[in-house]
Write a protein that holds these residues in place. Sequence first.
Motif, short mmCIF file in Angstrom:
data_model
loop_
_atom_site.label_atom_id
_atom_site.label_comp_id
_atom_site.label_asym_id
_atom_site.label_seq_id
_atom_site.Cartn_x
_atom_site.Cartn_y
_atom_site.Cartn_z
N THR A 202 0.61 -10.28 2.12
CA THR A 202 1.28 -9.29 1.25
C THR A 202 0.47 -8.96 0.00
O THR A 202 0.88 -8.13 -0.80
CB THR A 202 2.67 -9.80 0.82
OG1 THR A 202 2.51 -11.04 0.12
CG2 THR A 202 3.58 -10.00 2.01
N THR A 203 -0.69 -9.61 -0.17
CA THR A 203 -1.50 -9.37 -1.37
C THR A 203 -1.96 -7.92 -1.41
O THR A 203 -2.45 -7.38 -0.42
CB THR A 203 -2.73 -10.29 -1.38
OG1 THR A 203 -2.27 -11.64 -1.37
CG2 THR A 203 -3.58 -10.08 -2.63
N GLY A 204 -1.76 -7.28 -2.56
CA GLY A 204 -2.23 -5.91 -2.72
C GLY A 204 -1.24 -4.86 -2.26
O GLY A 204 -1.49 -3.66 -2.40
N LEU A 205 -0.09 -5.29 -1.69
CA LEU A 205 0.91 -4.32 -1.24
C LEU A 205 1.95 -4.09 -2.34
O LEU A 205 2.25 -4.99 -3.13
CB LEU A 205 1.63 -4.83 0.01
CG LEU A 205 0.76 -5.10 1.25
CD1 LEU A 205 1.63 -5.63 2.38
CD2 LEU A 205 0.01 -3.86 1.70
N ASP A 206 2.52 -2.88 -2.40
CA ASP A 206 3.61 -2.61 -3.32
C ASP A 206 4.79 -3.53 -3.01
O ASP A 206 4.97 -3.95 -1.85
CB ASP A 206 4.09 -1.15 -3.19
CG ASP A 206 3.03 -0.16 -3.68
OD1 ASP A 206 2.15 -0.58 -4.44
OD2 ASP A 206 3.08 1.01 -3.26
N LEU A 207 5.61 -3.79 -4.02
CA LEU A 207 6.70 -4.75 -3.86
C LEU A 207 7.65 -4.39 -2.72
O LEU A 207 8.06 -5.25 -1.94
CB LEU A 207 7.49 -4.90 -5.17
CG LEU A 207 6.81 -5.76 -6.25
CD1 LEU A 207 7.63 -5.75 -7.52
CD2 LEU A 207 6.60 -7.19 -5.77
N SER A 208 8.00 -3.09 -2.61
CA SER A 208 8.93 -2.69 -1.54
C SER A 208 8.30 -2.87 -0.17
O SER A 208 8.96 -3.27 0.79
CB SER A 208 9.36 -1.23 -1.74
OG SER A 208 8.22 -0.38 -1.68
N VAL A 209 6.99 -2.61 -0.08
CA VAL A 209 6.26 -2.79 1.18
C VAL A 209 6.16 -4.28 1.50
O VAL A 209 6.33 -4.70 2.65
CB VAL A 209 4.86 -2.15 1.11
CG1 VAL A 209 4.10 -2.34 2.40
CG2 VAL A 209 4.98 -0.65 0.79
N GLN A 210 5.88 -5.10 0.47
CA GLN A 210 5.85 -6.56 0.65
C GLN A 210 7.15 -7.04 1.28
O GLN A 210 7.15 -7.81 2.23
CB GLN A 210 5.70 -7.26 -0.71
CG GLN A 210 4.28 -7.36 -1.22
CD GLN A 210 4.23 -8.30 -2.43
OE1 GLN A 210 4.95 -9.28 -2.51
NE2 GLN A 210 3.35 -7.99 -3.36
N ALA A 211 8.28 -6.56 0.73
CA ALA A 211 9.60 -6.99 1.21
C ALA A 211 9.77 -6.65 2.68
O ALA A 211 10.29 -7.46 3.47
CB ALA A 211 10.69 -6.35 0.37
N ASN A 212 9.31 -5.45 3.09
CA ASN A 212 9.42 -5.04 4.49
C ASN A 212 8.60 -5.94 5.40
O ASN A 212 9.04 -6.34 6.48
CB ASN A 212 8.95 -3.58 4.67
CG ASN A 212 9.93 -2.59 4.07
OD1 ASN A 212 11.10 -2.91 3.91
ND2 ASN A 212 9.47 -1.40 3.73
N VAL A 213 7.37 -6.28 4.97
CA VAL A 213 6.50 -7.13 5.78
C VAL A 213 7.10 -8.53 5.90
O VAL A 213 7.11 -9.13 6.98
CB VAL A 213 5.07 -7.18 5.19
CG1 VAL A 213 4.21 -8.22 5.89
CG2 VAL A 213 4.40 -5.80 5.30
N LEU A 214 7.62 -9.06 4.79
CA LEU A 214 8.22 -10.39 4.81
C LEU A 214 9.47 -10.43 5.70
O LEU A 214 9.69 -11.39 6.45
CB LEU A 214 8.58 -10.85 3.39
CG LEU A 214 7.38 -11.07 2.46
CD1 LEU A 214 7.85 -11.38 1.04
CD2 LEU A 214 6.47 -12.18 2.96
N ASP A 215 10.29 -9.37 5.63
CA ASP A 215 11.46 -9.28 6.51
C ASP A 215 11.04 -9.29 7.98
O ASP A 215 11.68 -9.93 8.82
CB ASP A 215 12.26 -7.99 6.22
CG ASP A 215 13.09 -8.12 4.94
OD1 ASP A 215 13.30 -9.25 4.47
OD2 ASP A 215 13.50 -7.07 4.40
N LEU A 216 9.95 -8.56 8.26
CA LEU A 216 9.44 -8.50 9.64
C LEU A 216 9.01 -9.88 10.12
O LEU A 216 9.30 -10.28 11.26
CB LEU A 216 8.27 -7.51 9.70
CG LEU A 216 7.52 -7.40 11.02
CD1 LEU A 216 8.46 -6.93 12.14
CD2 LEU A 216 6.33 -6.46 10.90
N ILE A 217 8.33 -10.63 9.25
CA ILE A 217 7.85 -11.98 9.62
C ILE A 217 9.05 -12.89 9.92
O ILE A 217 9.06 -13.63 10.91
CB ILE A 217 6.96 -12.56 8.51
CG1 ILE A 217 5.65 -11.78 8.43
CG2 ILE A 217 6.67 -14.05 8.76
CD1 ILE A 217 4.85 -12.03 7.16
#
Length: 279
Positions: A202-217
């Motif tokens: 998630t490094t370098g991603l916007d916070l909302s995008v980070q949240a989406n990636v973490l939810d996916l994981i």
Amino acid sequence: MFEKPSLSVRNLEKQFGEGCPNCNDASNRFLEKNYCPVCGTVYACQNVSFDLYPGEILGVVGESGSGKSTMMQCLYFDLEVTSGEAYIQVEEWQAKNLFSLSSQQKRFIRNHHYGMVYQNPIRGLKMDVSSIGNIAEKLIAAGSRNVSEMERVGGALLESVQIPLNRRKEEPRNFSGGMQQRVQIAKALSNNPPVLFLDEVTTGLDLSVQANVLDLIKQIQRELGISMLVVSHDLAVIKMLADRTIVMLNGAIIEEGLTDQVLEDPQHSYTQQLVYSLL
């Protein structure tokens, strides 16, 4: 947690440099952090041992230079280890030290039993090949030859990581950072790996995008039960994802335990600093 670990790592050592009388003896090294002031050798990983259990997310946290990404690269065979052992709970390989395998055997493990999501998608994707083509490449490496089956699997994987149908044949270089990471995750999952490595995803991603990636994981863990090793310098990411956590400093593990336990009652002074900086 009485199951056998999906992955066991014992005494992993990785050094950059030849070493000298000042630092060669592991039990009596004189280092500045993880660096020998006499010969300049860097001990990036020192006696690293841990187990990763089926369906578990194991977090690895530490500051830049702590050795966490070097450890990950050693496990995925991007780097040669100096010494150590690793065992995977797959019948044909479980008694074999993965670090001692031939390059061809290591490639087989990567293609069939491991998945990797890099911090920089350029390392995990071919940017000038379509998204579905990237997945097909991994499937071919794992032995697939049926084109229509690869299209079906690739399409299903891209759908599962929310890549729109009309963009499947588009090249990842046209995508945002978050979409590139999702394509990388789909590619990493294409061989149904029992072990998935995620390095600072998630490094370098916007916070909302980070949240989406973490939810996916988290969704992938729930639905597929894959064992994941998640490296991050961000304690908030580890807190959200990890069942257990390892803390690394200067190439060594200095603390480990259940994530809530490590974050709520840190024992080592360095972990205490990390936790208080999050508050």
